[in-house]
Motif scaffolding. Structure first.
Motif: not given
Length: 397
Positions: A336-342
């Protein structure tokens, strides 16, 4: 003249000064190592580090068709360091995406490495738009290079995007810069852990420290004595007379493994694997750099924020260390962190978040994040090796 005009003039002036300085540096290098002038045309600087400068050169006999990277080591480099890098390039280089050595020149205190030149793209230019297939090829090449390096019992110690060159159009890769490399010796018990040497304190210095701290020899020899100063505002007398523990800290901030930050002396090739995991995390999150720590304490805090306080407490305990964390911090869901950062910088009102998340799931499958978790395992004993990573479902051909 307004501020903008002043700024523009200043930039042009600085560029001119830089250009002149670079020409003077090339002229000085050619004068210092005359053999270079007979063999190569030096054009301009393509890279610079703390211990060296790299220039683009063409072979005179090839009419400019053969390009080389000329690495000039600063004269103050220790001979042992130069010899270590030279041995790495000669023994390991030339295969499996590891940079090789064409020629080594030395004149007085100046040493020059001549290596094949490879055009490459800059990491920020492609980190946010790599496809799944491209990520697989990139990580497979990086881990193939690390597998070869580690087979020679060498730790690279400075794995980062700028040291893993990537020619995106031609799909070429090259691991460079062995200036910080160190030899790794496995313990006889085959655990893969190096036993740190037992320090032999100076008798005079030890006696003075004992007198100052008012600790008798009989007290020091009691094996049952334990330190109780942890978490308190003062250091106990037992800790005052302990020898200072040293551990290698080479590497680039943001890519140092937990065992390096915790100053664990018996470091292994697993520190290179952690750094490769940080590169993969940057790709999956579209963030470069991912960790922005100015010092080791901040770097540890960033890792704690990502993996949680419990896991870091366990990691430190296994290394014979203790860390103080003000509060219990739960681990972060990295997917989820990677999704938000992208999604940063995008107009969320114009996005269908459900379809956006589905596209992200398709782009980065679960196997990618599973490999990431194994590369960035905080316990170096449980961290995957380069050879094991190449057999992971995400990378396996």
């Amino acid at each position: 003249m307004d501020l903008s005009d002043n700024s523009q003039g200043s930039e042009e002036e600085n560029y001119g000064v830089k250009f002149v300085d670079e020409k003077e540096e090339i002229a000085s290098l050619l004068a210092t190592v005359p053999a270079l002038k007979d063999l190569f045309h030096l054009h301009y600087k393509v890279g610079e580090g703390s211990f060296s400068s790299v220039f683009l050169a063409t072979l005179k006999l090839s009419n400019g068709s053969k390009k080389f990277a000329i690495k000039h080591l600063i004269p103050t480099c220790h001979p042992t360091r130069i010899q270590r890098e030279l041995n790495c390039l000669k023994q390991i280089g030339g295969k499996d995406h590891v940079a090789g050595l064409e020629l080594c020149l030395r004149n007085s205190g100046s040493v020059v490495f001549v290596m094949p030149f490879m055009r490459h793209d800059k990491f920020p230019e492609y980190v946010q738009n790599m496809t799944v297939s491209e990520i697989k090829d990139y990580m497979r090449a990086l881990l193939t290079a690390l597998r070869r390096v580690h087979q020679f019992s060498i730790i690279h110690r400075d794995i980062k995007p700028s040291n893993f060159l990537y020619d995106r159009s031609n799909k070429r890769y090259l691991l460079v810069d062995f200036g910080l490399a160190e030899r790794y010796k496995k313990d006889a018990n085959k655990t893969g852990i190096v036993k740190p040497p037992i320090p032999i304190p100076d008798p005079v210095k030890r006696k003075r420290e004992m007198e100052n701290s008012r600790v008798s020899l009989n007290t020091l020899k009691k094996s049952e004595e334990k330190c109780y100063c942890f978490g308190k505002s003062r250091v106990c007398s037992l800790c005052l007379v302990r020898p200072v523990q040293t551990a290698p800290r080479a590497g680039t901030p943001g890519f140092r493994a937990p065992e390096v930050l915790l100053k664990y002396p018996a470091q292994t090739p697993a520190i290179d694997i952690w750094a490769s995991g940080v590169i993969m995390l940057s790709i999956l999150s579209g963030s470069q750099p991912f960790f922005r720590s100015p010092d080791d304490c901040t770097a540890l805090a960033e890792i704690v924020t990502l993996f949680g306080s419990d896991k870091m407490h366990q990691c430190a305990r296994k290394l014979g260390k203790k860390i103080t964390i003000a509060e219990d911090i739960p681990p972060v869901d990295i997917i989820n962190l990677c999704k938000k950062l992208r999604r940063r910088g995008k107009n969320l009102q114009d996005l269908n978040l459900t379809s956006e998340e589905e596209s992200l799931d398709r782009k980065f499958p679960a196997e990618a994040f599973d490999l990431l978790s194994k590369l960035m395992e905080v316990d170096h004993r449980l961290r995957i090796t380069a050879a094991q990573a190449l057999n992971h479902p995400f990378l396996k051909l």
